[in-house]
Enzyme design. Sequence first.
Site, PDB file in Angstrom:
ATOM      1  N   SER A 125       4.142  86.506  11.733  1.00  0.00           N
ATOM      2  CA  SER A 125       4.766  87.997  11.714  1.00  0.00           C
ATOM      3  C   SER A 125       5.252  88.289  10.195  1.00  0.00           C
ATOM      4  CB  SER A 125       5.874  88.178  12.579  1.00  0.00           C
ATOM      5  OG  SER A 125       6.490  89.638  12.352  1.00  0.00           O
ATOM      6  N   TYR A 150      14.128  86.471  17.620  1.00  0.00           N
ATOM      7  CA  TYR A 150      12.672  86.581  17.610  1.00  0.00           C
ATOM      8  C   TYR A 150      11.993  86.205  16.440  1.00  0.00           C
ATOM      9  CZ  TYR A 150       8.309  88.604  16.741  1.00  0.00           C
ATOM     10  OH  TYR A 150       7.065  89.059  16.358  1.00  0.00           O
ATOM     11  N   LYS A 154       9.647  82.827  14.820  1.00  0.00           N
ATOM     12  CA  LYS A 154       8.402  82.776  13.980  1.00  0.00           C
ATOM     13  C   LYS A 154       8.375  81.723  12.777  1.00  0.00           C
ATOM     14  CE  LYS A 154       5.709  85.225  16.861  1.00  0.00           C
ATOM     15  NZ  LYS A 154       5.051  84.735  17.481  1.00  0.00           N
TER      16      LYS A 154
HETATM   17  N1  UFG Z   1      10.402 103.796  15.163  1.00  0.00           N
HETATM   18  C1  UFG Z   1      10.838 105.096  15.447  1.00  0.00           C
HETATM   19  N2  UFG Z   1      10.965 105.389  16.986  1.00  0.00           N
HETATM   20  C2  UFG Z   1      10.642 104.590  18.032  1.00  0.00           C
HETATM   21  C3  UFG Z   1       9.925 103.187  17.735  1.00  0.00           C
HETATM   22  C4  UFG Z   1      10.081 103.052  16.321  1.00  0.00           C
HETATM   23  O1  UFG Z   1      11.253 105.825  14.705  1.00  0.00           O
HETATM   24  O2  UFG Z   1      10.913 104.927  19.146  1.00  0.00           O
HETATM   25  C5  UFG Z   1      10.049 103.463  13.877  1.00  0.00           C
HETATM   26  C6  UFG Z   1      10.872 102.364  13.268  1.00  0.00           C
HETATM   27  O3  UFG Z   1      12.220 102.421  13.073  1.00  0.00           O
HETATM   28  C7  UFG Z   1      10.103 101.835  12.526  1.00  0.00           C
HETATM   29  C8  UFG Z   1       8.612 101.976  12.951  1.00  0.00           C
HETATM   30  O4  UFG Z   1       8.732 103.336  13.692  1.00  0.00           O
HETATM   31  O5  UFG Z   1      10.263 102.272  11.163  1.00  0.00           O
HETATM   32  C9  UFG Z   1       7.708 101.088  13.110  1.00  0.00           C
HETATM   33  O6  UFG Z   1       8.594 100.356  14.356  1.00  0.00           O
HETATM   34  P1  UFG Z   1       7.785  99.265  15.523  1.00  0.00           P
HETATM   35  O7  UFG Z   1       8.992  99.111  16.452  1.00  0.00           O
HETATM   36  O8  UFG Z   1       6.579  99.682  15.918  1.00  0.00           O
HETATM   37  O9  UFG Z   1       7.779  98.052  14.755  1.00  0.00           O
HETATM   38  P2  UFG Z   1       8.673  97.311  13.833  1.00  0.00           P
HETATM   39  O10 UFG Z   1       7.963  97.258  12.340  1.00  0.00           O
HETATM   40  O11 UFG Z   1      10.035  97.510  13.952  1.00  0.00           O
HETATM   41  O12 UFG Z   1       8.171  95.780  14.269  1.00  0.00           O
HETATM   42  C10 UFG Z   1       7.297  95.226  13.934  1.00  0.00           C
HETATM   43  C11 UFG Z   1       6.851  94.133  15.104  1.00  0.00           C
HETATM   44  C12 UFG Z   1       7.793  92.961  15.439  1.00  0.00           C
HETATM   45  C13 UFG Z   1       8.181  92.358  14.162  1.00  0.00           C
HETATM   46  C14 UFG Z   1       8.768  93.420  13.104  1.00  0.00           C
HETATM   47  C15 UFG Z   1       9.297  92.944  11.787  1.00  0.00           C
HETATM   48  O13 UFG Z   1       6.725  95.050  16.283  1.00  0.00           O
HETATM   49  O14 UFG Z   1       7.261  92.028  16.220  1.00  0.00           O
HETATM   50  O15 UFG Z   1       7.597  94.214  12.667  1.00  0.00           O
HETATM   51  O16 UFG Z   1       9.624  93.778  10.915  1.00  0.00           O
HETATM   52  F1  UFG Z   1       9.542  91.671  14.446  1.00  0.00           F
END
Ligand code: UFG
Length: 339
Positions: A125, A150, A154
């Site tokens: 990741s 998590y 990785k």
């Molecule tokens: N977000 C929102 N509202 C939500 C969910 C997410 O605004 O309800 C925003 C988050 O703050 C972020 C973006 O949307 O800015 C993407 O969020 P995600 O949760 O979809 O994805 P992440 O980038 O946080 O997570 C991903 C992978 C994880 C990994 C992570 C590392 O899903 O497995 O990247 O940065 F660990």
Amino acid sequence: MKILVTGGTGYIGSHTVVELQKKGFEVIIVDNLSNSFANVVDKIEQISGIRPAFEEFDLTDPGSTSDFFERNNDLDGIIHFAAYKAVGESVNDPLKYYRNNIGSLINILANMKTYGIENLVFSSSCTVYGQPEILPVSEDSPILQAMSPYGNTKQISEEIITDTSLVTNVKAILLRYFNPIGAHDSALIGELPLGVPNNLVPFITQTAIGIRPLLRVFGSDYNTHDGTAIRDYIHVVDLAQAHVVAVERMINHAGKKKIEIFNLGTGNGFSVLEVIHSFEKVSNEKLNYQIVDRRPGDVEIVYADTSFANDELGWKAQKTLDEMMLSAWNWEKALKTKK
Ligand code: UFG
């Protein structure tokens, strides 16, 4: 050519099985169904016309795992997806994450060593980069202290695989995913989050279809053009195809090192608001959302330098953000009509 796909009934795993079958690979899925359903095997068969072999057991169990490898010691490669992946849950229950994600990997590597199976493709990741100083982030960016158990699984997994490759015949391609979204065009397979989704896109589609009242946008004070955080979203089928290319590279001995690392993204960063607007455009739905505080642990901006993957693998993500959002929406609608 026979490939084991662990976690093959899961989100990325199921799409990868379909792409492997398209290229003529024989696939065996192993999954404990802890975060997926057995009927995904039927859906895969509906798409490809080929039913993959499926065994349900837990790869953290040494006995079941060695029994499996004893019967399948002729594997040409393994794609190891099976893992827990919820960042927040890992903070609350770190041992669950270390036991599962590390334990299963160790069992797999031990059996690869025993049976002389050489080729491993591993799901890593972009979380290993944390908030990179230089963007876009390339594969040689420094690995930063993990922000969650998590993320740490990785990082540790990458190290375990690398250490093992030094003293065995095991070779590996470590694929660092950015943000996989979307679903297969058939709308027969896609992401099936259990309970309340953590990730942005399933939360958007569930809100639009009425399962959730409101999407919370986490933070509008980031140092980005519209204040919301930026990620590199990649269509799950593009991602799946990269796994096929990686497996072929290993089987054809085309790799240049025993351990190779590739970023899998599109190279384009989109803000949360841009994702929402793309969704509204392709779905013709107005999304109910509200800006709230930042989510702890979120990085501000991350998107991939994809040049190494593009040049070395000869692979490039093809789908646009609009296509990703449309496929995610079609999948959500298909789920509703089945209920
Ligand atoms: N977000 C929102 N509202 C939500 C969910 C997410 O605004 O309800 C925003 C988050 O703050 C972020 C973006 O949307 O800015 C993407 O969020 P995600 O949760 O979809 O994805 P992440 O980038 O946080 O997570 C991903 C992978 C994880 C990994 C992570 C590392 O899903 O497995 O990247 O940065 F660990």
